[in-house]
Design a protein around this motif. Structure first.
Motif, PDB file in Angstrom:
ATOM      1  N   PRO A 170       0.794  -1.238   0.000  1.00 25.28           N
ATOM      2  CA  PRO A 170       0.000   0.000   0.000  1.00 25.28           C
ATOM      3  C   PRO A 170       0.824   1.286   0.000  1.00 25.28           C
ATOM      4  O   PRO A 170       0.370   2.312  -0.507  1.00 25.28           O
ATOM      5  CB  PRO A 170      -0.835  -0.119   1.277  1.00 25.28           C
ATOM      6  CG  PRO A 170      -0.146  -1.145   2.113  1.00 25.28           C
ATOM      7  CD  PRO A 170       0.524  -2.087   1.165  1.00 25.28           C
ATOM      8  N   LYS A 171       2.046   1.252   0.550  1.00 23.98           N
ATOM      9  CA  LYS A 171       2.867   2.462   0.586  1.00 23.98           C
ATOM     10  C   LYS A 171       3.290   2.887  -0.823  1.00 23.98           C
ATOM     11  O   LYS A 171       3.479   4.076  -1.096  1.00 23.98           O
ATOM     12  CB  LYS A 171       4.106   2.232   1.455  1.00 23.98           C
ATOM     13  CG  LYS A 171       3.785   2.081   2.942  1.00 23.98           C
ATOM     14  CD  LYS A 171       5.054   1.915   3.754  1.00 23.98           C
ATOM     15  CE  LYS A 171       4.735   1.788   5.246  1.00 23.98           C
ATOM     16  NZ  LYS A 171       5.945   1.603   6.076  1.00 23.98           N
ATOM     17  N   VAL A 172       3.444   1.906  -1.686  1.00 22.36           N
ATOM     18  CA  VAL A 172       3.874   2.191  -3.057  1.00 22.36           C
ATOM     19  C   VAL A 172       2.677   2.517  -3.950  1.00 22.36           C
ATOM     20  O   VAL A 172       2.810   3.203  -4.965  1.00 22.36           O
ATOM     21  CB  VAL A 172       4.649   0.978  -3.624  1.00 22.36           C
ATOM     22  CG1 VAL A 172       5.148   1.253  -5.039  1.00 22.36           C
ATOM     23  CG2 VAL A 172       5.806   0.608  -2.712  1.00 22.36           C
ATOM     24  N   ALA A 173       1.493   2.031  -3.575  1.00 24.85           N
ATOM     25  CA  ALA A 173       0.315   2.121  -4.430  1.00 24.85           C
ATOM     26  C   ALA A 173      -0.014   3.556  -4.819  1.00 24.85           C
ATOM     27  O   ALA A 173      -0.243   3.855  -6.002  1.00 24.85           O
ATOM     28  CB  ALA A 173      -0.883   1.475  -3.736  1.00 24.85           C
ATOM     29  N   ASN A 174      -0.058   4.451  -3.841  1.00 23.43           N
ATOM     30  CA  ASN A 174      -0.424   5.843  -4.137  1.00 23.43           C
ATOM     31  C   ASN A 174       0.551   6.499  -5.098  1.00 23.43           C
ATOM     32  O   ASN A 174       0.150   7.282  -5.972  1.00 23.43           O
ATOM     33  CB  ASN A 174      -0.497   6.652  -2.834  1.00 23.43           C
ATOM     34  CG  ASN A 174      -1.693   6.277  -1.988  1.00 23.43           C
ATOM     35  OD1 ASN A 174      -2.694   5.772  -2.503  1.00 23.43           O
ATOM     36  ND2 ASN A 174      -1.609   6.501  -0.695  1.00 23.43           N
ATOM     37  N   VAL A 175       1.844   6.163  -4.948  1.00 26.33           N
ATOM     38  CA  VAL A 175       2.868   6.749  -5.823  1.00 26.33           C
ATOM     39  C   VAL A 175       2.675   6.274  -7.258  1.00 26.33           C
ATOM     40  O   VAL A 175       2.667   7.070  -8.200  1.00 26.33           O
ATOM     41  CB  VAL A 175       4.283   6.383  -5.326  1.00 26.33           C
ATOM     42  CG1 VAL A 175       5.343   6.904  -6.300  1.00 26.33           C
ATOM     43  CG2 VAL A 175       4.515   6.945  -3.928  1.00 26.33           C
ATOM     44  N   VAL A 176       2.494   4.963  -7.439  1.00 26.26           N
ATOM     45  CA  VAL A 176       2.357   4.383  -8.780  1.00 26.26           C
ATOM     46  C   VAL A 176       1.083   4.893  -9.453  1.00 26.26           C
ATOM     47  O   VAL A 176       1.102   5.280 -10.633  1.00 26.26           O
ATOM     48  CB  VAL A 176       2.353   2.849  -8.710  1.00 26.26           C
ATOM     49  CG1 VAL A 176       2.052   2.246 -10.080  1.00 26.26           C
ATOM     50  CG2 VAL A 176       3.692   2.338  -8.191  1.00 26.26           C
ATOM     51  N   ASN A 222      -8.843   0.221 -11.456  1.00 22.93           N
ATOM     52  CA  ASN A 222      -9.959  -0.673 -11.174  1.00 22.93           C
ATOM     53  C   ASN A 222      -9.501  -2.007 -10.587  1.00 22.93           C
ATOM     54  O   ASN A 222     -10.184  -2.588  -9.749  1.00 22.93           O
ATOM     55  CB  ASN A 222     -10.779  -0.910 -12.449  1.00 22.93           C
ATOM     56  CG  ASN A 222     -11.788   0.185 -12.685  1.00 22.93           C
ATOM     57  OD1 ASN A 222     -11.470   1.369 -12.555  1.00 22.93           O
ATOM     58  ND2 ASN A 222     -13.006  -0.172 -13.038  1.00 22.93           N
ATOM     59  N   THR A 223      -8.340  -2.486 -11.039  1.00 21.60           N
ATOM     60  CA  THR A 223      -7.797  -3.715 -10.455  1.00 21.60           C
ATOM     61  C   THR A 223      -7.472  -3.492  -8.984  1.00 21.60           C
ATOM     62  O   THR A 223      -7.816  -4.324  -8.128  1.00 21.60           O
ATOM     63  CB  THR A 223      -6.532  -4.164 -11.205  1.00 21.60           C
ATOM     64  OG1 THR A 223      -6.854  -4.385 -12.578  1.00 21.60           O
ATOM     65  CG2 THR A 223      -5.973  -5.441 -10.613  1.00 21.60           C
ATOM     66  N   TYR A 224      -6.832  -2.377  -8.694  1.00 24.10           N
ATOM     67  CA  TYR A 224      -6.464  -2.063  -7.306  1.00 24.10           C
ATOM     68  C   TYR A 224      -7.710  -1.910  -6.438  1.00 24.10           C
ATOM     69  O   TYR A 224      -7.805  -2.500  -5.352  1.00 24.10           O
ATOM     70  CB  TYR A 224      -5.639  -0.783  -7.281  1.00 24.10           C
ATOM     71  CG  TYR A 224      -5.231  -0.342  -5.898  1.00 24.10           C
ATOM     72  CD1 TYR A 224      -4.222  -0.989  -5.212  1.00 24.10           C
ATOM     73  CD2 TYR A 224      -5.875   0.737  -5.274  1.00 24.10           C
ATOM     74  CE1 TYR A 224      -3.843  -0.585  -3.935  1.00 24.10           C
ATOM     75  CE2 TYR A 224      -5.511   1.145  -4.008  1.00 24.10           C
ATOM     76  CZ  TYR A 224      -4.489   0.479  -3.339  1.00 24.10           C
ATOM     77  OH  TYR A 224      -4.131   0.877  -2.078  1.00 24.10           O
ATOM     78  N   ILE A 225      -8.697  -1.158  -6.927  1.00 25.57           N
ATOM     79  CA  ILE A 225      -9.924  -0.942  -6.154  1.00 25.57           C
ATOM     80  C   ILE A 225     -10.689  -2.253  -5.971  1.00 25.57           C
ATOM     81  O   ILE A 225     -11.172  -2.567  -4.874  1.00 25.57           O
ATOM     82  CB  ILE A 225     -10.817   0.112  -6.851  1.00 25.57           C
ATOM     83  CG1 ILE A 225     -10.158   1.495  -6.773  1.00 25.57           C
ATOM     84  CG2 ILE A 225     -12.211   0.159  -6.207  1.00 25.57           C
ATOM     85  CD1 ILE A 225     -10.863   2.542  -7.610  1.00 25.57           C
TER      86      ILE A 225
END
Length: 211
Positions: free
Chosen positions: A45-51, A96-99
């Motif tokens: 999750p820490k990387v998710a927002n950046v990507v 959409n994959t992440y959500i």
């Protein structure tokens, strides 16, 4: 109508084939990269927002500008157009994959873990099928985007239906414009329709009933 198709029918078919080729390759690349990446981001999750922020920023670049940026690196033709369209397809599929994966009820993960499933087995057999409707919604949106934006690929020599549209605009020939825009619209609607059918076949019955 018959005379119209006699004059432009062969061009419409050949340019539609080029257009579809560019769009399908770009979309498949987007799916192959964005779906696994979206799943991976749910575990980091820490990387998710950046990507996701980076892909969102790429989405804001005007399509013509992005196509122009491809020229110094890849030249002109279909390859740079596919790369540019692939970049545009990333955001809706990745997001959409992440959500979809994040919104899977934690109880299902606990049950999978209780049954002795590994993390990979939990993703493949439990979480991914449950998240599939959301993922497919992103793929369908990306497909429509890619088919629409592929018309601009003619500016860098990639061919497709954009050749007819811009030739009609440059030479003040409305029949050529219609010969390009009508197939693009049909392709986009057909892609959304058939991907919707694919979604129904791939989505587990219990998930469809829950929705």
């Amino acid at each position: 109508m018959v005379a119209y198709f006699n004059e432009y029918g062969s061009q419409m078919l050949s340019k539609s084939a080029e257009h579809l080729y560019i769009s399908v390759i770009a979309l498949l690349l987007g799916i192959v990269i964005a779906v696994p990446l979206g799943i991976l981001l749910t575990r980091t999750p820490k990387v998710a927002n950046v990507v996701i922020s980076i892909t969102s920023a790429l989405q804001t670049v005007p399509s013509l500008a992005l196509l122009a940026l491809m020229i110094p690196f890849f030249g002109v033709g279909k390859f740079p157009a596919i790369i540019a369209l692939f970049i545009y397809s990333l955001l809706p599929i990745l997001r959409n994959t992440y959500i979809g994966m994040k919104n899977v009820d934690a109880n299902y993960r606990d049950v999978a873990k209780g049954m002795g499933m590994t993390n990979f087995e939990s993703i493949r057999m439990v979480e991914l099928p449950l998240a599939l409707p959301t993922i497919m919604a992103g793929i369908r949106l990306a497909a429509v985007y890619v088919i629409a934006w592929a018309t601009l690929a003619s500016y860098i020599g990639a061919g497709g239906l954009g050749d007819l549209i811009f030739s009609g605009l440059n030479n003040y020939q409305p029949p050529l414009i219609f010969a390009g825009t009508i197939p693009v619209t049909i392709l986009a609607l057909a892609a959304d329709f058939f991907l919707g059918i694919l979604e129904k076949h791939l989505t587990p019955k219990t998930t469809r009933e829950a929705n």
